[in-house]
Scaffold this motif. Structure first.
Motif, PDB file in Angstrom:
ATOM      1  N   VAL A 137       0.842  -1.194   0.000  1.00 11.16           N
ATOM      2  CA  VAL A 137       0.000   0.000   0.000  1.00 11.16           C
ATOM      3  C   VAL A 137       0.882   1.251   0.000  1.00 11.16           C
ATOM      4  N   ALA A 138       1.953   1.215   0.812  1.00 14.49           N
ATOM      5  CA  ALA A 138       2.868   2.360   0.869  1.00 14.49           C
ATOM      6  C   ALA A 138       3.522   2.617  -0.485  1.00 14.49           C
ATOM      7  N   TYR A 139       3.814   1.557  -1.237  1.00 12.43           N
ATOM      8  CA  TYR A 139       4.383   1.706  -2.579  1.00 12.43           C
ATOM      9  C   TYR A 139       3.367   2.265  -3.585  1.00 12.43           C
ATOM     10  N   THR A 140       2.077   2.049  -3.322  1.00  9.93           N
ATOM     11  CA  THR A 140       1.061   2.270  -4.363  1.00  9.93           C
ATOM     12  C   THR A 140       0.350   3.614  -4.279  1.00  9.93           C
ATOM     13  N   ILE A 141       0.109   4.130  -3.084  1.00  8.32           N
ATOM     14  CA  ILE A 141      -0.672   5.363  -3.003  1.00  8.32           C
ATOM     15  C   ILE A 141       0.106   6.541  -3.589  1.00  8.32           C
ATOM     16  N   ASP A 142      -0.638   7.469  -4.188  1.00  5.77           N
ATOM     17  CA  ASP A 142      -0.059   8.620  -4.874  1.00  5.77           C
ATOM     18  C   ASP A 142      -0.404   9.890  -4.100  1.00  5.77           C
ATOM     19  N   ARG A 143       0.502  10.286  -3.216  1.00  2.00           N
ATOM     20  CA  ARG A 143       0.260  11.444  -2.365  1.00  2.00           C
ATOM     21  C   ARG A 143       0.125  12.732  -3.179  1.00  2.00           C
ATOM     22  N   ASN A 144       0.937  12.841  -4.244  1.00  2.00           N
ATOM     23  CA  ASN A 144       0.887  14.054  -5.059  1.00  2.00           C
ATOM     24  C   ASN A 144      -0.469  14.214  -5.739  1.00  2.00           C
ATOM     25  N   ALA A 145      -1.044  13.090  -6.201  1.00  5.34           N
ATOM     26  CA  ALA A 145      -2.365  13.151  -6.833  1.00  5.34           C
ATOM     27  C   ALA A 145      -3.426  13.565  -5.828  1.00  5.34           C
ATOM     28  N   ILE A 146      -3.325  13.049  -4.606  1.00  5.24           N
ATOM     29  CA  ILE A 146      -4.291  13.408  -3.567  1.00  5.24           C
ATOM     30  C   ILE A 146      -4.193  14.903  -3.256  1.00  5.24           C
ATOM     31  N   ALA A 147      -2.952  15.406  -3.112  1.00  5.98           N
ATOM     32  CA  ALA A 147      -2.752  16.817  -2.778  1.00  5.98           C
ATOM     33  C   ALA A 147      -3.261  17.741  -3.879  1.00  5.98           C
ATOM     34  N   SER A 148      -3.064  17.349  -5.146  1.00  3.96           N
ATOM     35  CA  SER A 148      -3.446  18.228  -6.250  1.00  3.96           C
ATOM     36  C   SER A 148      -4.896  18.040  -6.677  1.00  3.96           C
ATOM     37  N   LYS A 149      -5.328  16.794  -6.852  1.00  2.00           N
ATOM     38  CA  LYS A 149      -6.678  16.535  -7.351  1.00  2.00           C
ATOM     39  C   LYS A 149      -7.759  16.809  -6.315  1.00  2.00           C
ATOM     40  N   VAL A 150      -7.508  16.363  -5.093  1.00  2.00           N
ATOM     41  CA  VAL A 150      -8.540  16.461  -4.056  1.00  2.00           C
ATOM     42  C   VAL A 150      -8.454  17.781  -3.300  1.00  2.00           C
ATOM     43  N   TYR A 151      -7.238  18.217  -2.993  1.00  2.00           N
ATOM     44  CA  TYR A 151      -7.070  19.380  -2.116  1.00  2.00           C
ATOM     45  C   TYR A 151      -6.553  20.624  -2.831  1.00  2.00           C
ATOM     46  N   ASP A 152      -6.396  20.535  -4.147  1.00  2.00           N
ATOM     47  CA  ASP A 152      -6.051  21.707  -4.949  1.00  2.00           C
ATOM     48  C   ASP A 152      -4.818  22.425  -4.410  1.00  2.00           C
ATOM     49  N   GLY A 153      -3.853  21.650  -3.933  1.00  2.23           N
ATOM     50  CA  GLY A 153      -2.597  22.228  -3.477  1.00  2.23           C
ATOM     51  C   GLY A 153      -2.620  22.868  -2.107  1.00  2.23           C
ATOM     52  N   THR A 154      -3.714  22.738  -1.373  1.00  2.00           N
ATOM     53  CA  THR A 154      -3.780  23.316  -0.030  1.00  2.00           C
ATOM     54  C   THR A 154      -3.150  22.409   1.018  1.00  2.00           C
ATOM     55  N   VAL A 155      -2.744  21.187   0.621  1.00  2.00           N
ATOM     56  CA  VAL A 155      -2.001  20.284   1.500  1.00  2.00           C
ATOM     57  C   VAL A 155      -0.753  19.831   0.755  1.00  2.00           C
ATOM     58  N   GLU A 156       0.165  19.213   1.499  1.00  2.00           N
ATOM     59  CA  GLU A 156       1.414  18.752   0.910  1.00  2.00           C
ATOM     60  C   GLU A 156       1.596  17.257   1.170  1.00  2.00           C
ATOM     61  N   PRO A 157       2.196  16.524   0.223  1.00  2.00           N
ATOM     62  CA  PRO A 157       2.470  15.096   0.450  1.00  2.00           C
ATOM     63  C   PRO A 157       3.324  14.902   1.700  1.00  2.00           C
ATOM     64  N   LEU A 158       3.026  13.853   2.450  1.00  2.00           N
ATOM     65  CA  LEU A 158       3.718  13.600   3.722  1.00  2.00           C
ATOM     66  C   LEU A 158       4.417  12.239   3.660  1.00  2.00           C
ATOM     67  N   TYR A 159       5.712  12.227   3.979  1.00  2.00           N
ATOM     68  CA  TYR A 159       6.510  11.004   3.866  1.00  2.00           C
ATOM     69  C   TYR A 159       7.095  10.566   5.202  1.00  2.00           C
ATOM     70  N   SER A 160       6.502  11.026   6.284  1.00  2.00           N
ATOM     71  CA  SER A 160       6.856  10.597   7.634  1.00  2.00           C
ATOM     72  C   SER A 160       5.674  10.904   8.528  1.00  2.00           C
ATOM     73  N   MET A 161       5.558  10.187   9.638  1.00  2.00           N
ATOM     74  CA  MET A 161       4.526  10.554  10.598  1.00  2.00           C
ATOM     75  C   MET A 161       4.881  11.863  11.293  1.00  2.00           C
ATOM     76  N   VAL A 162       6.152  12.258  11.238  1.00  2.00           N
ATOM     77  CA  VAL A 162       6.582  13.548  11.773  1.00  2.00           C
ATOM     78  C   VAL A 162       6.559  14.559  10.632  1.00  2.00           C
ATOM     79  N   PRO A 163       5.715  15.577  10.684  1.00  2.00           N
ATOM     80  CA  PRO A 163       5.580  16.507   9.559  1.00  2.00           C
ATOM     81  C   PRO A 163       6.786  17.416   9.392  1.00  2.00           C
ATOM     82  N   GLN A 164       7.010  17.845   8.155  1.00  2.00           N
ATOM     83  CA  GLN A 164       8.059  18.806   7.879  1.00  2.00           C
ATOM     84  C   GLN A 164       7.746  20.116   8.608  1.00  2.00           C
ATOM     85  N   GLY A 165       8.782  20.755   9.107  1.00  2.00           N
ATOM     86  CA  GLY A 165       8.606  21.965   9.900  1.00  2.00           C
ATOM     87  C   GLY A 165       8.878  21.722  11.365  1.00  2.00           C
TER      88      GLY A 165
END
Length: 455
Positions: A233-261
């Protein structure tokens, strides 16, 4: 204690000094400022602090913050200005805990074993509660007895609650409210961007969304197969598509449980699984574990608690997984009042969750999810993870914590009991004459009403 605007390190607020008094980080002493007052004019001293912490643990309200005090062994007040916290285990995060609502100080005139009515609050902060109508409105007035160094810059705040984000956006357009925050959908934000007299203010946020696997219920006939399913599942989901298609760029792809920042954040899911989907790798890991495809996944989400587009988000995730040919996803949903019980009581094999920080430290995004005693009740347990979590919590040394958190995030990505999906920005829409919002957008995730002015 408090976290100043734009900062991420706790500093004394009601105290004039705080610090550990032992080498093991298990005894924490605070000396209160002189002359502290509650909003009713009564004196605030160490006995009220001790009473407040003891009361919180005794009541242990499910909607309260007593769980954050689980590591407190006892608290003592040897004199009116001194408070000493004794901790069960070494805990470098205790100063952060003291910045949360769990550490709110109330007078010892409060009932010791039950909640105070919400419209009869006595505190020591910048506001008093003038009125409270559940689900409708809260009115705050400036606390004239406030003894802190930075009183509210406004005289009152009216917090109005709306059933839908579109209702809130419409109220802002009509001039009925000054600020709309947190619950606006991407569609609402885009519609407000073109509205006359309205400004959009954004800043970094550490709100996250993720998928949880209940290891007792998820597909797989043994631990190796279950791990392979999670990794696929981790290999398959497309975070960039979710961020752009669903959230119109108001969120960012996340690659850790600890967020950037946040300090110590890395991106192990990008390193281990790639920045974009890799269906071939997903297929390979399933084949090596002997998992037959397509793998049936019963994936749950809640349609409104995490915003109005959760259904679109999980429809996109289903599309991504199904399109790989490796999964057959059945989506199910229910509202939060039922969901919030069922998800944590072995009812859902895979499910959506979100996280807003208790405090801006990587511990809040690791121990909360990866501990064998996690509230998730997902049956994940790894002795190596437990050792690493104890190490990061036991030291205040930055280098040692960085090393521990890097290993924690790497191991969490490898085991994948949870899969991070996206990290949200903080966005508010406001009338053009509202000032100060940008000062409150930082990793602490505290909306500081007292900094907001009009005109």
């Amino acid at each position: 204690m408090t976290i100043p605007p734009g900062k991420s390190t706790p500093v004394p607020e009601a105290a004039q000094s705080c610090g550990y008094t032992d080498n093991s980080n298990q005894t924490y002493k605070c000396t209160l400022k002189p002359g502290l007052k509650f909003s009713d004019g009564s004196t605030l001293d160490s006995k009220d602090v001790k009473f407040s912490f003891d009361r919180n643990i005794k009541i242990a309200d499910p909607a309260g913050g007593s769980s954050l005090l689980a590591n407190m062994k006892s608290v003592e007040a040897p004199d009116p200005q001194t408070v000493i916290f004794h901790l069960k285990a070494p805990d470098a995060t205790w100063p952060f805990v003291l910045t949360t609502g769990s550490a709110a100080i109330v007078p010892d005139s409060y009932p010791a074993d039950k909640l105070q009515p919400s419209d009869q609050v006595i505190g020591s902060g910048r506001y008093t509660v003038k009125s409270y109508k559940p689900g409708t409105q809260t009115v705050l007035d400036k606390n004239q007895s406030y003894t802190g160094s930075d009183p509210a810059l406004n005289d009152s705040v009216i917090i109005q609650y709306y059933k839908t984000s579109s209702d809130l956006a419409l109220a802002l357009k009509n001039g009925e409210v000054n600020i709309a925050y947190r619950s606006l959908s991407p569609t609402d934000i885009n519609s407000l961007k073109g509205s006359s007299g309205i400004q959009i203010v954004s800043g970094n946020g550490i709100e996250i969304r993720y998928i949880v696997f209940n290891e007792n219920l998820q597909p797989g006939s043994n631990d190796a197969q279950k791990l392979a399913v999670r990794q696929a599942v981790a290999y398959t989901i497309d975070r960039n598509a979710i961020a752009s298609k669903v959230y119109d760029g108001t969120v960012e792809p996340l690659y850790s449980m600890v967020p950037q920042g946040l300090q110590y954040a890395t991106e192990p899911f990008k390193t281990q699984y790639g920045a974009t989907p890799d269906v071939n790798k997903a297929k390979q890991v399933l084949q090596q574990a002997g998992v037959k495809t397509p793998v049936p996944l019963e994936l749950w989400y809640t349609p409104s608690h995490y915003g109005p587009v959760s259904a679109d988000e999980y429809a996109e995730i289903k599309h991504e997984l199904d399109s790989s040919g490796l999964f057959n996803v059945t989506l199910k949903s229910t509202e939060w009042n039922q969901y919030s019980t069922a998800a944590f009581t072995d009812k859902y094999p895979e499910y959506q969750l979100g996280w807003f920080p208790d405090y801006p430290d990587a511990d809040d995004y690791t121990a909360s999810f990866y501990s064998k005693d996690s509230f998730l009740n997902d049956h994940y347990s790894n002795p190596d993870m437990e050792k690493l979590l104890a190490q990061e919590k036991a030291t205040t040394n930055t280098t040692q914590r960085q090393q521990a958190f890097t290993k924690i995030q790497d191991l969490g990505a490898k085991d994948a009991p949870t899969i991070p999906v996206w990290q949200g920005k903080q966005v508010a829409a406001a009338q053009d004459d509202i000032q100060g919002i940008e000062k409150t957008f930082d990793p602490s995730f505290i909306f500081r009403y007292w900094l907001i002015t009009k005109g």
